[in-house]
Design an enzyme around this catalytic site. Structure first.
Site, PDB file in Angstrom:
ATOM      1  N   GLY A  71       4.561   0.783  -0.538  1.00  0.00           N
ATOM      2  CA  GLY A  71       5.584   0.011  -1.230  1.00  0.00           C
ATOM      3  C   GLY A  71       6.964   0.130  -0.592  1.00  0.00           C
ATOM      4  O   GLY A  71       7.688  -0.857  -0.453  1.00  0.00           O
ATOM      5  N   THR A  72       7.318   1.330  -0.195  1.00  0.00           N
ATOM      6  CA  THR A  72       8.643   1.535   0.395  1.00  0.00           C
ATOM      7  C   THR A  72       8.800   0.697   1.657  1.00  0.00           C
ATOM      8  O   THR A  72       9.805  -0.001   1.838  1.00  0.00           O
ATOM      9  CB  THR A  72       8.847   3.036   0.733  1.00  0.00           C
ATOM     10  OG1 THR A  72       8.728   3.771  -0.484  1.00  0.00           O
ATOM     11  CG2 THR A  72      10.197   3.294   1.358  1.00  0.00           C
ATOM     12  N   ASN A 152       8.992   0.964 -12.872  1.00  0.00           N
ATOM     13  CA  ASN A 152       8.157   2.160 -12.768  1.00  0.00           C
ATOM     14  C   ASN A 152       8.470   3.201 -13.839  1.00  0.00           C
ATOM     15  O   ASN A 152       7.613   3.991 -14.211  1.00  0.00           O
ATOM     16  CB  ASN A 152       8.300   2.790 -11.374  1.00  0.00           C
ATOM     17  CG  ASN A 152       9.718   2.805 -10.874  1.00  0.00           C
ATOM     18  OD1 ASN A 152      10.367   1.763 -10.775  1.00  0.00           O
ATOM     19  ND2 ASN A 152      10.214   3.979 -10.567  1.00  0.00           N
ATOM     20  N   SER A 200       1.399  -1.507  -3.203  1.00  0.00           N
ATOM     21  CA  SER A 200       1.060  -0.175  -2.705  1.00  0.00           C
ATOM     22  C   SER A 200      -0.285   0.241  -3.292  1.00  0.00           C
ATOM     23  O   SER A 200      -0.513   0.077  -4.492  1.00  0.00           O
ATOM     24  CB  SER A 200       2.150   0.812  -3.146  1.00  0.00           C
ATOM     25  OG  SER A 200       1.812   2.106  -2.726  1.00  0.00           O
ATOM     26  N   HIS A 202      -1.704   3.279  -3.679  1.00  0.00           N
ATOM     27  CA  HIS A 202      -1.912   4.526  -4.433  1.00  0.00           C
ATOM     28  C   HIS A 202      -1.533   4.422  -5.909  1.00  0.00           C
ATOM     29  O   HIS A 202      -1.712   5.373  -6.662  1.00  0.00           O
ATOM     30  CB  HIS A 202      -1.224   5.709  -3.748  1.00  0.00           C
ATOM     31  CG  HIS A 202       0.265   5.778  -3.875  1.00  0.00           C
ATOM     32  ND1 HIS A 202       0.894   6.617  -4.756  1.00  0.00           N
ATOM     33  CD2 HIS A 202       1.254   5.134  -3.214  1.00  0.00           C
ATOM     34  CE1 HIS A 202       2.205   6.497  -4.624  1.00  0.00           C
ATOM     35  NE2 HIS A 202       2.452   5.584  -3.695  1.00  0.00           N
ATOM     36  N   THR A 238      -0.642   0.911  14.811  1.00  0.00           N
ATOM     37  CA  THR A 238      -2.095   0.906  14.671  1.00  0.00           C
ATOM     38  C   THR A 238      -2.481   0.828  13.205  1.00  0.00           C
ATOM     39  O   THR A 238      -1.921   1.551  12.371  1.00  0.00           O
ATOM     40  CB  THR A 238      -2.677   2.192  15.302  1.00  0.00           C
ATOM     41  OG1 THR A 238      -2.316   2.199  16.684  1.00  0.00           O
ATOM     42  CG2 THR A 238      -4.192   2.254  15.167  1.00  0.00           C
ATOM     43  N   CYS A 326      10.326   9.653  -7.267  1.00  0.00           N
ATOM     44  CA  CYS A 326      11.235   9.685  -6.115  1.00  0.00           C
ATOM     45  C   CYS A 326      12.584  10.266  -6.476  1.00  0.00           C
ATOM     46  O   CYS A 326      13.317  10.719  -5.618  1.00  0.00           O
ATOM     47  CB  CYS A 326      11.435   8.295  -5.547  1.00  0.00           C
ATOM     48  SG  CYS A 326       9.896   7.487  -5.212  1.00  0.00           S
TER      49      CYS A 326
HETATM   50  N1  PLP Z   1       8.343   0.357  -5.807  1.00  0.00           N
HETATM   51  C1  PLP Z   1       8.005   0.832  -7.000  1.00  0.00           C
HETATM   52  C2  PLP Z   1       8.286   0.022  -8.229  1.00  0.00           C
HETATM   53  C3  PLP Z   1       7.370   2.074  -7.124  1.00  0.00           C
HETATM   54  O1  PLP Z   1       7.052   2.557  -8.320  1.00  0.00           O
HETATM   55  C4  PLP Z   1       7.118   2.813  -5.927  1.00  0.00           C
HETATM   56  C5  PLP Z   1       6.504   4.159  -6.012  1.00  0.00           C
HETATM   57  O2  PLP Z   1       6.937   5.004  -6.762  1.00  0.00           O
HETATM   58  C6  PLP Z   1       7.501   2.255  -4.698  1.00  0.00           C
HETATM   59  C7  PLP Z   1       8.098   1.034  -4.680  1.00  0.00           C
HETATM   60  C8  PLP Z   1       7.235   2.982  -3.417  1.00  0.00           C
HETATM   61  O3  PLP Z   1       5.887   2.866  -3.048  1.00  0.00           O
HETATM   62  P1  PLP Z   1       5.235   3.893  -2.012  1.00  0.00           P
HETATM   63  O4  PLP Z   1       5.099   5.191  -2.721  1.00  0.00           O
HETATM   64  O5  PLP Z   1       3.918   3.261  -1.676  1.00  0.00           O
HETATM   65  O6  PLP Z   1       6.136   3.950  -0.834  1.00  0.00           O
END
Ligand code: PLP
Length: 385
Positions: A71-72, A152, A200, A202, A238, A326
């Site tokens: 996601g990031t 989140n 994402s 996970h 890759t 985070c």
């Molecule tokens: N965006 C949201 C809304 C999220 O909840 C998260 C993860 O906590 C992310 C982005 C980041 O995703 P990733 O952990 O796959 O980098």
């Protein structure tokens, strides 16, 4: 001691079926998806089949999906990529105050390094952006709107389809971070009118370190990670073949089970909220009462600090969090709850319970037996009471 994991918005366990699907690609089928020999081609075939599954789940074609590390990266790629590619059009981005840090920091980068102006929309007490406010914020030089699908921390869902219409009418790209929504809500990019969408694996019982970005045909973005000619030259590196295969399997299962799972989550979260309210006073639900992810329950326990609760829950085998994984560890109040107008003496005692498919009613009953005594004991010791 019983162990109850209630932090699925931070990350989820990988499903058995997902792990099984991934295993061959770590060893026997170890080929690089860019290699021309047959092992490479087998890996390529698995990647393209996975791309089809992910594309199908969000109502688009495989060519519109690029795989990323999560996601990031997808958020960075969408925001920085669109900003740099559209400098000639303008230097204005609209986002909201409650975005994930991956979006907020990407916007800040555009502001500080590329000379953009960023409008950060406020939200109401449930955490929802105001559509009139959004309309009024659009300017001639607005390049991008980035507003998350579901938050989140609170689970609050934004009016994505309406935002899509506004963006389209004004000729502005619309990016949504759907990391928390995929697998829990229908994410049909055509129906929603989004141009860029982050995912994402996970968060939906897939592996960590893999995700995807949807890029509508014709949307101009520049790659922010350069190197080899992977992913239509939009994302060098890759390919994580086992991760991609696992991601697709997780998406497939989540899509198939979504309705049933949502009903189940509603039952569990309702039971926990009703049960806690019965036992405790001065507890508050943060987030929209209805337009919310079914698995997410963010509750403030007044007069106590979230960190003390987390530690005491942990001692009883209950794993929850104070908000975003985070930002947890920082003692700052949550930027999401602050934006919603939750006063500090209430937001400091907020706990996010986020459920997953492996949780049971028995887990909730255990929480209802263990949590109220902890809260009562901490309140007795609290100087705030
Ligand atoms: N965006 C949201 C809304 C999220 O909840 C998260 C993860 O906590 C992310 C982005 C980041 O995703 P990733 O952990 O796959 O980098």
């Amino acid at each position: 001691m019983r162990q109850i994991y209630l932090d699925h918005n931070a990350t989820t366990p990988v499903r058995k079926e997902v792990l099984e699907a991934m295993m061959p690609y770590f060893s026997d089928e170890c080929g690089n998806a860019s290699s021309v020999h047959s092992k490479g081609q087998a890996a390529r075939k698995a990647v393209e089949a996975s791309r089809e599954v992910v594309a199908h789940a969000i109502g688009t074609e495989p060519v519109d999906i690029i795989f990323t590390s999560g996601g990031t990266e997808s958020d960075n790629c969408a925001i920085k990529g669109a900003a740099v590619a559209n400098l000639a059009k303008g230097r204005h981005i609209i986002t909201s105050e409650i975005e994930h840090l991956a979006v907020l920091e990407s916007c800040k980068f555009a502001e500080e390094e590329l000379g953009f102006e960023v409008t950060r929309l406020p939200v109401d007490k449930h955490g929802v952006v105001d559509l009139n406010n959004l309309k009024d914020s659009i300017r001639k030089d607005t390049v991008l709107i980035s507003i998350m699908f579901a938050n989140n921390e609170t689970g609050t869902i934004q009016p994505i389809k309406e935002i899509g219409k506004i963006a389209k009418k004004n000729g502005v790209y619309f990016h949504t971070d759907a990391v928390q929504a995929l697998g829990k809500e229908s994410v049909d990019v055509e129906d929603l009118g989004v141009d860029l969408c982050s995912f994402s694996a996970h968060k939906l019982n897939g592996p960590k370190g893999v995700g995807a970005l949807y890029i509508r045909k014709g949307v101009k973005i520049l790659p922010y990670q350069t190197g080899g000619h992977h992913e239509r030259r939009l994302r060098a590196g890759t390919l994580n073949v086992p991760g991609i295969v696992g991601f697709a399997k997780a998406v497939e299962i989540a899509a198939k089970d979504m309705k049933k799972t949502n009903k189940y989550f509603e039952k569990l979260t309702d039971k926990l909220l009703v049960g806690l309210k019965k036992e405790l006073n001065e507890i508050y639900l943060n987030g929209h009462p209805e337009h919310r992810l079914s698995n997410t329950l963010n509750i403030s326990f007044r007069y106590i600090e979230g960190e003390s609760l987390i530690l005491n829950f942990d001692m009883k085998g209950i794993f929850a969090s104070t908000g975003s994984a985070c930002t947890s560890g920082s003692l700052e109040p949550s930027h999401v709850l602050t934006a919603m107008g939750v006063p500090p003496d209430i937001s400091q005692g907020s706990i996010r319970f986020s459920f997953g498919y492996e949780n049971t009613e028995k887990d909730v009953e255990y929480c209802l037996a263990e949590i109220p005594p902890i809260v009562k004991r901490l309140r007795e010791m609290s100087p705030l009471c």
